[in-house]
Design a protein around this motif. Structure first.
Motif, PDB file in Angstrom:
ATOM      1  N   PRO A   1      52.677  41.471  32.144  1.00  0.00           N
ATOM      2  CA  PRO A   1      51.379  40.806  32.064  1.00  0.00           C
ATOM      3  C   PRO A   1      50.441  41.312  33.156  1.00  0.00           C
ATOM      4  CG  PRO A   1      53.067  39.299  32.853  1.00  0.00           C
ATOM      5  CD  PRO A   1      53.752  40.586  32.506  1.00  0.00           C
ATOM      6  N   PRO A   2      49.173  41.364  32.879  1.00  0.00           N
ATOM      7  CA  PRO A   2      48.214  41.867  33.869  1.00  0.00           C
ATOM      8  C   PRO A   2      48.072  40.940  35.069  1.00  0.00           C
ATOM      9  CG  PRO A   2      47.089  41.245  31.838  1.00  0.00           C
ATOM     10  CD  PRO A   2      48.543  41.006  31.639  1.00  0.00           C
ATOM     11  N   ILE A   3      47.723  41.540  36.179  1.00  0.00           N
ATOM     12  CA  ILE A   3      47.376  40.810  37.396  1.00  0.00           C
ATOM     13  C   ILE A   3      45.942  41.190  37.708  1.00  0.00           C
ATOM     14  CG2 ILE A   3      47.847  40.508  39.843  1.00  0.00           C
ATOM     15  CD1 ILE A   3      50.733  41.408  39.212  1.00  0.00           C
ATOM     16  N   TYR A   4      45.084  40.224  37.892  1.00  0.00           N
ATOM     17  CA  TYR A   4      43.675  40.471  38.144  1.00  0.00           C
ATOM     18  C   TYR A   4      43.393  40.274  39.628  1.00  0.00           C
ATOM     19  CZ  TYR A   4      43.317  40.150  33.107  1.00  0.00           C
ATOM     20  OH  TYR A   4      43.480  40.354  31.764  1.00  0.00           O
ATOM     21  N   LEU A   5      42.960  41.345  40.288  1.00  0.00           N
ATOM     22  CA  LEU A   5      42.677  41.308  41.717  1.00  0.00           C
ATOM     23  C   LEU A   5      41.190  41.484  41.965  1.00  0.00           C
ATOM     24  CD1 LEU A   5      45.506  43.707  42.931  1.00  0.00           C
ATOM     25  CD2 LEU A   5      45.558  41.221  42.860  1.00  0.00           C
ATOM     26  N   TYR A   6      40.718  40.942  43.064  1.00  0.00           N
ATOM     27  CA  TYR A   6      39.330  41.127  43.454  1.00  0.00           C
ATOM     28  C   TYR A   6      39.254  41.446  44.933  1.00  0.00           C
ATOM     29  CZ  TYR A   6      39.582  36.449  45.444  1.00  0.00           C
ATOM     30  OH  TYR A   6      39.939  35.354  46.184  1.00  0.00           O
ATOM     31  N   SER A   7      38.207  42.169  45.307  1.00  0.00           N
ATOM     32  CA  SER A   7      37.961  42.395  46.732  1.00  0.00           C
ATOM     33  C   SER A   7      36.812  41.525  47.206  1.00  0.00           C
ATOM     34  CB  SER A   7      37.671  43.869  47.013  1.00  0.00           C
ATOM     35  OG  SER A   7      36.537  44.292  46.304  1.00  0.00           O
ATOM     36  N   ASN A   8      35.950  41.112  46.272  1.00  0.00           N
ATOM     37  CA  ASN A   8      34.823  40.247  46.590  1.00  0.00           C
ATOM     38  C   ASN A   8      34.729  39.203  45.469  1.00  0.00           C
ATOM     39  OD1 ASN A   8      32.318  39.031  46.844  1.00  0.00           O
ATOM     40  ND2 ASN A   8      31.267  40.902  47.406  1.00  0.00           N
ATOM     41  N   PRO A   9      34.857  37.921  45.776  1.00  0.00           N
ATOM     42  CA  PRO A   9      34.866  36.908  44.726  1.00  0.00           C
ATOM     43  C   PRO A   9      33.510  36.624  44.082  1.00  0.00           C
ATOM     44  CG  PRO A   9      34.981  35.857  46.860  1.00  0.00           C
ATOM     45  CD  PRO A   9      35.050  37.350  47.108  1.00  0.00           C
ATOM     46  N   SER A  10      32.456  37.226  44.585  1.00  0.00           N
ATOM     47  CA  SER A  10      31.124  36.974  44.039  1.00  0.00           C
ATOM     48  C   SER A  10      31.065  37.357  42.557  1.00  0.00           C
ATOM     49  CB  SER A  10      30.093  37.787  44.827  1.00  0.00           C
ATOM     50  OG  SER A  10      28.817  37.628  44.266  1.00  0.00           O
ATOM     51  N   GLY A  11      30.651  36.419  41.725  1.00  0.00           N
ATOM     52  CA  GLY A  11      30.493  36.675  40.299  1.00  0.00           C
ATOM     53  C   GLY A  11      31.716  36.336  39.459  1.00  0.00           C
ATOM     54  N   LEU A  12      32.814  35.963  40.073  1.00  0.00           N
ATOM     55  CA  LEU A  12      34.025  35.652  39.314  1.00  0.00           C
ATOM     56  C   LEU A  12      34.018  34.265  38.702  1.00  0.00           C
ATOM     57  CD1 LEU A  12      36.818  37.165  41.600  1.00  0.00           C
ATOM     58  CD2 LEU A  12      35.654  38.202  39.649  1.00  0.00           C
ATOM     59  N   GLU A  13      33.093  33.418  39.127  1.00  0.00           N
ATOM     60  CA  GLU A  13      33.048  32.035  38.646  1.00  0.00           C
ATOM     61  C   GLU A  13      32.984  31.963  37.127  1.00  0.00           C
ATOM     62  OE1 GLU A  13      30.448  33.208  40.700  1.00  0.00           O
ATOM     63  OE2 GLU A  13      31.446  32.657  42.555  1.00  0.00           O
ATOM     64  N   ARG A  14      32.281  32.871  36.516  1.00  0.00           N
ATOM     65  CA  ARG A  14      32.114  32.807  35.057  1.00  0.00           C
ATOM     66  C   ARG A  14      33.395  33.159  34.305  1.00  0.00           C
ATOM     67  NH1 ARG A  14      28.666  38.200  33.612  1.00  0.00           N
ATOM     68  NH2 ARG A  14      29.615  39.483  35.211  1.00  0.00           N
ATOM     69  N   PHE A  15      34.393  33.735  34.993  1.00  0.00           N
ATOM     70  CA  PHE A  15      35.657  34.098  34.358  1.00  0.00           C
ATOM     71  C   PHE A  15      36.806  33.172  34.748  1.00  0.00           C
ATOM     72  CE2 PHE A  15      33.322  38.127  34.948  1.00  0.00           C
ATOM     73  CZ  PHE A  15      33.156  38.462  33.614  1.00  0.00           C
ATOM     74  N   LYS A  16      36.539  32.125  35.531  1.00  0.00           N
ATOM     75  CA  LYS A  16      37.614  31.304  36.083  1.00  0.00           C
ATOM     76  C   LYS A  16      38.446  30.604  35.012  1.00  0.00           C
ATOM     77  CE  LYS A  16      34.848  27.195  36.829  1.00  0.00           C
ATOM     78  NZ  LYS A  16      34.280  26.280  37.768  1.00  0.00           N
ATOM     79  N   ASP A  17      37.888  30.319  33.843  1.00  0.00           N
ATOM     80  CA  ASP A  17      38.649  29.669  32.783  1.00  0.00           C
ATOM     81  C   ASP A  17      39.401  30.662  31.905  1.00  0.00           C
ATOM     82  OD1 ASP A  17      37.736  27.189  33.632  1.00  0.00           O
ATOM     83  OD2 ASP A  17      35.969  27.259  32.331  1.00  0.00           O
ATOM     84  N   VAL A  18      39.148  31.938  32.098  1.00  0.00           N
ATOM     85  CA  VAL A  18      39.751  32.981  31.264  1.00  0.00           C
ATOM     86  C   VAL A  18      40.823  33.757  32.024  1.00  0.00           C
ATOM     87  CG1 VAL A  18      39.256  35.049  29.907  1.00  0.00           C
ATOM     88  CG2 VAL A  18      37.561  33.225  30.047  1.00  0.00           C
ATOM     89  N   VAL A  19      40.586  34.011  33.300  1.00  0.00           N
ATOM     90  CA  VAL A  19      41.450  34.869  34.107  1.00  0.00           C
ATOM     91  C   VAL A  19      41.782  34.167  35.417  1.00  0.00           C
ATOM     92  CG1 VAL A  19      41.507  37.039  35.396  1.00  0.00           C
ATOM     93  CG2 VAL A  19      40.476  36.986  33.139  1.00  0.00           C
ATOM     94  N   THR A  20      43.017  34.308  35.856  1.00  0.00           N
ATOM     95  CA  THR A  20      43.401  33.835  37.184  1.00  0.00           C
ATOM     96  C   THR A  20      43.300  35.018  38.132  1.00  0.00           C
ATOM     97  OG1 THR A  20      44.915  32.204  36.254  1.00  0.00           O
ATOM     98  CG2 THR A  20      45.243  32.814  38.565  1.00  0.00           C
ATOM     99  N   GLY A  41      31.179  46.613  38.395  1.00  0.00           N
ATOM    100  CA  GLY A  41      32.626  46.460  38.278  1.00  0.00           C
ATOM    101  C   GLY A  41      33.350  47.750  37.947  1.00  0.00           C
ATOM    102  N   SER A  42      34.630  47.731  38.122  1.00  0.00           N
ATOM    103  CA  SER A  42      35.509  48.855  37.836  1.00  0.00           C
ATOM    104  C   SER A  42      36.862  48.283  37.471  1.00  0.00           C
ATOM    105  CB  SER A  42      35.670  49.750  39.072  1.00  0.00           C
ATOM    106  OG  SER A  42      34.447  50.277  39.486  1.00  0.00           O
ATOM    107  N   PHE A  43      37.731  49.107  36.896  1.00  0.00           N
ATOM    108  CA  PHE A  43      39.082  48.636  36.626  1.00  0.00           C
ATOM    109  C   PHE A  43      40.062  49.785  36.726  1.00  0.00           C
ATOM    110  CE2 PHE A  43      38.180  50.159  32.335  1.00  0.00           C
ATOM    111  CZ  PHE A  43      39.410  50.693  31.939  1.00  0.00           C
ATOM    112  N   VAL A  44      41.312  49.422  36.944  1.00  0.00           N
ATOM    113  CA  VAL A  44      42.418  50.374  36.894  1.00  0.00           C
ATOM    114  C   VAL A  44      43.593  49.656  36.244  1.00  0.00           C
ATOM    115  CG1 VAL A  44      43.317  49.852  39.193  1.00  0.00           C
ATOM    116  CG2 VAL A  44      43.787  52.058  38.181  1.00  0.00           C
ATOM    117  N   VAL A  45      44.266  50.361  35.338  1.00  0.00           N
ATOM    118  CA  VAL A  45      45.474  49.858  34.693  1.00  0.00           C
ATOM    119  C   VAL A  45      46.602  50.743  35.204  1.00  0.00           C
ATOM    120  CG1 VAL A  45      46.672  49.498  32.506  1.00  0.00           C
ATOM    121  CG2 VAL A  45      44.210  49.129  32.642  1.00  0.00           C
TER     122      VAL A  45
END
Length: 76
Positions: A1-20, A41-45
């Motif tokens: 399962p994916p793990i979602y990491l952040y370096s800056n929490p700004s803007g994550l509020e809108r995803f709080k019900d979808v992603v931990t 934003g950016s991502f790496v898998v």
């Protein structure tokens, strides 16, 4: 399962019900994959084999699924 990491929490509020979200431990992932700041934003898998795919900067959400599928095919 994916793990979602952040370096800056700004803007994550809108995803709080979808992603931990979890903080990037000691900035390890930021320093390894995102050495420079990119807009939108950016991502790496990362596959357990160590192979990875990502996009730096803006991307459509379906690109995450594309990266997952390419890594699965490459590591069969």
């Amino acid at each position: 399962p994916p793990i979602y990491l952040y370096s800056n929490p700004s803007g994550l509020e809108r995803f709080k019900d979808v992603v931990t979200w979890k903080p990037d431990p000691d900035g390890v992932f930021s320093q390894t994959f995102f050495r420079y700041p990119y807009p939108c934003g950016s991502f790496v898998v990362i596959h357990p084999s160590g192979e990875f795919r990502g996009i730096l900067g803006g991307y459509p959400l379906n690109q995450i699924q594309v990266a997952l599928k390419k890594l699965q095919r490459a590591n069969r």
